[in-house]
Structure formats: structure tokens, C-alpha cells
Design a protein around this motif. Sequence first.
Motif, PDB file in Angstrom:
ATOM      1  N   ILE A   1      -6.646  10.708   8.231  1.00  0.00           N
ATOM      2  CA  ILE A   1      -7.179   9.355   8.410  1.00  0.00           C
ATOM      3  C   ILE A   1      -8.476   9.415   9.206  1.00  0.00           C
ATOM      4  CG2 ILE A   1      -6.735   7.093   9.440  1.00  0.00           C
ATOM      5  CD1 ILE A   1      -5.082   7.701   6.926  1.00  0.00           C
ATOM      6  N   GLY A   2      -9.497   8.729   8.700  1.00  0.00           N
ATOM      7  CA  GLY A   2     -10.792   8.729   9.365  1.00  0.00           C
ATOM      8  C   GLY A   2     -11.609   9.978   9.118  1.00  0.00           C
ATOM      9  N   VAL A   3     -11.155  10.818   8.194  1.00  0.00           N
ATOM     10  CA  VAL A   3     -11.866  12.063   7.862  1.00  0.00           C
ATOM     11  C   VAL A   3     -12.151  12.033   6.364  1.00  0.00           C
ATOM     12  CG1 VAL A   3     -11.829  14.582   7.993  1.00  0.00           C
ATOM     13  CG2 VAL A   3     -10.549  13.227   9.669  1.00  0.00           C
ATOM     14  N   PRO A   4     -13.262  11.437   5.943  1.00  0.00           N
ATOM     15  CA  PRO A   4     -13.540  11.267   4.502  1.00  0.00           C
ATOM     16  C   PRO A   4     -13.464  12.546   3.702  1.00  0.00           C
ATOM     17  CG  PRO A   4     -15.098  10.001   5.813  1.00  0.00           C
ATOM     18  CD  PRO A   4     -14.321  10.846   6.775  1.00  0.00           C
ATOM     19  N   GLU A   5     -13.938  13.646   4.285  1.00  0.00           N
ATOM     20  CA  GLU A   5     -13.948  14.902   3.542  1.00  0.00           C
ATOM     21  C   GLU A   5     -12.552  15.456   3.290  1.00  0.00           C
ATOM     22  OE1 GLU A   5     -15.037  15.867   7.907  1.00  0.00           O
ATOM     23  OE2 GLU A   5     -15.371  14.270   6.426  1.00  0.00           O
ATOM     24  N   ALA A   6     -11.544  14.905   3.985  1.00  0.00           N
ATOM     25  CA  ALA A   6     -10.169  15.359   3.770  1.00  0.00           C
ATOM     26  C   ALA A   6      -9.596  14.848   2.455  1.00  0.00           C
ATOM     27  CB  ALA A   6      -9.285  14.906   4.940  1.00  0.00           C
ATOM     28  N   GLY A   7     -10.209  13.807   1.896  1.00  0.00           N
ATOM     29  CA  GLY A   7      -9.800  13.325   0.584  1.00  0.00           C
ATOM     30  C   GLY A   7      -8.636  12.355   0.571  1.00  0.00           C
ATOM     31  N   GLY A   8      -8.213  11.863   1.722  1.00  0.00           N
ATOM     32  CA  GLY A   8      -7.114  10.913   1.743  1.00  0.00           C
ATOM     33  C   GLY A   8      -7.515   9.547   1.226  1.00  0.00           C
ATOM     34  N   TYR A   9      -6.552   8.822   0.691  1.00  0.00           N
ATOM     35  CA  TYR A   9      -6.817   7.471   0.215  1.00  0.00           C
ATOM     36  C   TYR A   9      -5.517   6.676   0.225  1.00  0.00           C
ATOM     37  CZ  TYR A   9      -5.015   9.326  -4.228  1.00  0.00           C
ATOM     38  OH  TYR A   9      -4.246   9.912  -5.192  1.00  0.00           O
ATOM     39  N   VAL A  10      -5.632   5.379  -0.066  1.00  0.00           N
ATOM     40  CA  VAL A  10      -4.472   4.497  -0.090  1.00  0.00           C
ATOM     41  C   VAL A  10      -4.457   3.748  -1.409  1.00  0.00           C
ATOM     42  CG1 VAL A  10      -3.269   2.584   1.047  1.00  0.00           C
ATOM     43  CG2 VAL A  10      -4.601   4.218   2.422  1.00  0.00           C
ATOM     44  N   PHE A  11      -3.296   3.735  -2.074  1.00  0.00           N
ATOM     45  CA  PHE A  11      -3.096   2.873  -3.238  1.00  0.00           C
ATOM     46  C   PHE A  11      -2.809   1.456  -2.748  1.00  0.00           C
ATOM     47  CE2 PHE A  11      -1.499   6.884  -5.374  1.00  0.00           C
ATOM     48  CZ  PHE A  11      -2.516   6.951  -6.311  1.00  0.00           C
ATOM     49  N   TYR A  12      -3.399   0.469  -3.402  1.00  0.00           N
ATOM     50  CA  TYR A  12      -3.118  -0.934  -3.087  1.00  0.00           C
ATOM     51  C   TYR A  12      -2.749  -1.676  -4.365  1.00  0.00           C
ATOM     52  CZ  TYR A  12      -5.371  -0.153   1.454  1.00  0.00           C
ATOM     53  OH  TYR A  12      -5.700   0.317   2.688  1.00  0.00           O
TER      54      TYR A  12
ATOM     55  N   ARG B   1      -7.814   2.468  -3.383  1.00  0.00           N
ATOM     56  CA  ARG B   1      -7.697   2.454  -4.839  1.00  0.00           C
ATOM     57  C   ARG B   1      -6.751   1.329  -5.249  1.00  0.00           C
ATOM     58  NH1 ARG B   1      -7.643   8.834  -6.738  1.00  0.00           N
ATOM     59  NH2 ARG B   1      -9.201   9.576  -5.218  1.00  0.00           N
ATOM     60  N   PHE B   2      -7.296   0.301  -5.863  1.00  0.00           N
ATOM     61  CA  PHE B   2      -6.482  -0.833  -6.311  1.00  0.00           C
ATOM     62  C   PHE B   2      -5.885  -0.489  -7.672  1.00  0.00           C
ATOM     63  CE2 PHE B   2      -5.721  -5.031  -8.184  1.00  0.00           C
ATOM     64  CZ  PHE B   2      -5.037  -5.650  -7.138  1.00  0.00           C
ATOM     65  N   VAL B   3      -4.553  -0.588  -7.789  1.00  0.00           N
ATOM     66  CA  VAL B   3      -3.877  -0.145  -9.019  1.00  0.00           C
ATOM     67  C   VAL B   3      -3.141  -1.274  -9.735  1.00  0.00           C
ATOM     68  CG1 VAL B   3      -3.689   2.281  -8.374  1.00  0.00           C
ATOM     69  CG2 VAL B   3      -1.924   0.677  -7.614  1.00  0.00           C
ATOM     70  N   GLY B   4      -3.526  -2.527  -9.454  1.00  0.00           N
ATOM     71  CA  GLY B   4      -2.972  -3.624 -10.230  1.00  0.00           C
ATOM     72  C   GLY B   4      -2.367  -4.732  -9.400  1.00  0.00           C
TER      73      GLY B   4
ATOM     74  N   HIS C   1       2.931   4.417  -7.766  1.00  0.00           N
ATOM     75  CA  HIS C   1       1.947   5.499  -7.818  1.00  0.00           C
ATOM     76  C   HIS C   1       2.202   6.518  -6.695  1.00  0.00           C
ATOM     77  CE1 HIS C   1      -0.300   2.964 -10.612  1.00  0.00           C
ATOM     78  NE2 HIS C   1      -1.129   3.951 -10.816  1.00  0.00           N
ATOM     79  N   ASP C   2       2.471   6.012  -5.507  1.00  0.00           N
ATOM     80  CA  ASP C   2       2.733   6.857  -4.343  1.00  0.00           C
ATOM     81  C   ASP C   2       3.891   7.810  -4.624  1.00  0.00           C
ATOM     82  OD1 ASP C   2       2.966   7.882  -1.747  1.00  0.00           O
ATOM     83  OD2 ASP C   2       3.979   6.109  -0.966  1.00  0.00           O
ATOM     84  N   VAL C   3       5.022   7.249  -5.059  1.00  0.00           N
ATOM     85  CA  VAL C   3       6.216   8.057  -5.281  1.00  0.00           C
ATOM     86  C   VAL C   3       6.038   8.992  -6.473  1.00  0.00           C
ATOM     87  CG1 VAL C   3       8.670   7.971  -5.867  1.00  0.00           C
ATOM     88  CG2 VAL C   3       7.748   6.409  -4.151  1.00  0.00           C
ATOM     89  N   ALA C   4       5.319   8.554  -7.501  1.00  0.00           N
ATOM     90  CA  ALA C   4       5.075   9.430  -8.655  1.00  0.00           C
ATOM     91  C   ALA C   4       4.314  10.676  -8.221  1.00  0.00           C
ATOM     92  CB  ALA C   4       4.301   8.674  -9.726  1.00  0.00           C
ATOM     93  N   LEU C   5       3.269  10.498  -7.429  1.00  0.00           N
ATOM     94  CA  LEU C   5       2.485  11.651  -6.975  1.00  0.00           C
ATOM     95  C   LEU C   5       3.276  12.531  -6.018  1.00  0.00           C
ATOM     96  CD1 LEU C   5       0.204  10.094  -8.386  1.00  0.00           C
ATOM     97  CD2 LEU C   5      -1.295  10.701  -6.486  1.00  0.00           C
ATOM     98  N   LEU C   6       4.038  11.907  -5.128  1.00  0.00           N
ATOM     99  CA  LEU C   6       4.840  12.693  -4.193  1.00  0.00           C
ATOM    100  C   LEU C   6       5.930  13.470  -4.919  1.00  0.00           C
ATOM    101  CD1 LEU C   6       5.235  10.189  -1.213  1.00  0.00           C
ATOM    102  CD2 LEU C   6       3.809  12.241  -1.293  1.00  0.00           C
TER     103      LEU C   6
ATOM    104  N   GLY D   1       0.810  -1.211   0.000  1.00  0.00           N
ATOM    105  CA  GLY D   1       0.000   0.000   0.000  1.00  0.00           C
ATOM    106  C   GLY D   1       0.841   1.257   0.000  1.00  0.00           C
ATOM    107  N   GLY D   2       0.293   2.315  -0.572  1.00  0.00           N
ATOM    108  CA  GLY D   2       0.916   3.634  -0.542  1.00  0.00           C
ATOM    109  C   GLY D   2      -0.101   4.629  -0.021  1.00  0.00           C
ATOM    110  N   ILE D   3       0.144   5.187   1.152  1.00  0.00           N
ATOM    111  CA  ILE D   3      -0.827   6.059   1.809  1.00  0.00           C
ATOM    112  C   ILE D   3      -0.707   7.484   1.296  1.00  0.00           C
ATOM    113  CG2 ILE D   3      -1.659   6.944   4.014  1.00  0.00           C
ATOM    114  CD1 ILE D   3      -0.485   4.487   5.364  1.00  0.00           C
TER     115      ILE D   3
END
Length: 295
Positions: free
Chosen positions: A128-139, A160-163, A172-177, A119-121
Motif C-alpha cells: 500500500i502506497g508503493v505504486p511500483e509494487a503493483g497492488g490495486y483494489v477491485f471496486y 479497478r472498477f469491475v461493475g 474477482h478477489d476470490v477468483a484471483l486468490l 472492494g477487494g484488495i
Amino acid sequence: MTDNTPQNSLTLLGLGDMGTALARTWLAAGHRPTVWNRTAAKAEVLAAEGAVTAASPAEAVAANRLVVVCLLDDASVGSALDGIDLTGKDIVNLTTGTPAEGRARAAWAEARGARFVDGGIMATPTMIGVPEAGGYVFYSGSRALFDTHRATLEVPAGARFVGEDPGHAALHDVALLSAMYGMFAGVSHAYALTEGEDIAPEDLAPLLSEWLGAMGFFIGNAAERLTSRDFTSGVVSNLAMQVAGSGTLLRTAEEQGVSAELISPYLELMRSRLTADPAAHGGEDTAGAITLLKR
């Protein structure tokens, strides 16, 4: 003793800021996670809130089929799980790592009889635990594992499952960061240019936000050009013009007494693309320069 009831449906190894936020969100949703941390005091705090504490990683892993790992680095994951029977376990690794580490850890887990998802957080602990904050995890990794535990994994943040390539979540995590830090670099340079002038940072801020938002079209445009390999159709501001104009950016930085170290690498990349073949590349969109980065 293994307890796979819904109220005690997962194990969590690692209670740093992120791990603690994950644990508290699961607790608030009605789960009763079994937790372990190298510093036991952090686990005891969560015990007072309803979590089950384990004296060792082995005890924690034995408690549940789903084992979520959120430790310092890949070496910490190997150290914590070394020698533990992982047969039949579902390992979800939320430890920050590289794509190669994700792939190697997946092979390591599968050789020990476990299913594995990396996973990539894409969130800070406060999101975390705040849906309106827009956070998600790549899996990425075992789709069967992800589908089995998706409801639980979506409690702290979007999933978000990415393959099925275990390295793709980290990629995906590092690309966005990386894109984020590139933006931070440009914004930092902009503020440095105006530092000491009669331009308040608070006045520049909305202009920066508006301009960067308007330039967001480059993201989709570059994706289309990298797919088609067509860097010349419909170009509005070509490479030759942008390279010619880049001198103004560098001279202004010199005049303002500001280092150009944050922007000069990208300007030099554009120049390298142009000078390699001015006739072929001068009329291109700047997205063509991306192709020079692959070694």
C-alpha cells in the motif's frame, strides 16, 4: 461536526495492518482522515501522525461523507455501523468478504440512504502506497460513488472498477486468490518431491518460475475456449494423453514418499471428464474439465 474540506475528506473505520497502511498513505498524500478503531491505542498512534481520532463509529461516520471500512469480517461491519445514521454517506467497504455478503451489505446500506461500493484488495499492507509494487483494489457497486471519490481511492493503490453488481469485487478477489493458492499447491508439491534429494531448492526455483511462466498461455486459452465452448480446435496436448500421463505423477509421488493430496483433485477432475465420454472428450483441451466444477 461534519468537516468535508479536502484536508479531512474521509473517515476510516478499522486500523489493523491494512487499515493502518491505508491511513498512513492518505496522511502522506495530504489528507487528514478521521479514524476509529475498537482498540483506541491504534488510533492514538495515528493521531500523533496527523489523523483525527473519533471516540465511536458514529462520531467517525458523522465527520465525513466518504466512509471507508476495513474491518475483520462482514459481521464486524454490521456491528460497527449498527444504528448509525448513514443518510447521504458514501460507504466503501474494503473488508474481505464473499460476493453474497457484498450484495447484501449494499442493499443494507442503500436501505439506510447511503451509496455503497464493495472492494477487494489485491495487495499486502507493505504494498500500500508503493505504486511500483503493483497492488490495486477491485471496486464494484455504485459507479457514481466510485467516480466521485476515485482520486482519493487511488492514493493507496490502483483502482479497478469491475461493475455495478456489488458482489463482483469480492468475486474477482476470490477468483484471483483461488488461482494463487492453486499455484502455491503445485509449487509446494514440486518442492516436496525433491526434498531429501541432491537437488537444492535454490536450483529448482528458477526452473519452476520459468516453467510456470511458459505455461501461463493456459489462462488466455481457457478463456477463449470457455467463451466459444470449442474445446477441440488447435489442441496440442489432449485430455486423453494427459490423463494417461497423470499416472506417472502419482507413481512418482508414491516413490518419493510424498502425499499427492495437492495435485490429485485436478488429475481426478481431468479423468472424470474423459471417462464420461472418451470419444467426445479424449481429443479436447483440458479446459473442458472446468465445466465439471459448476454444481
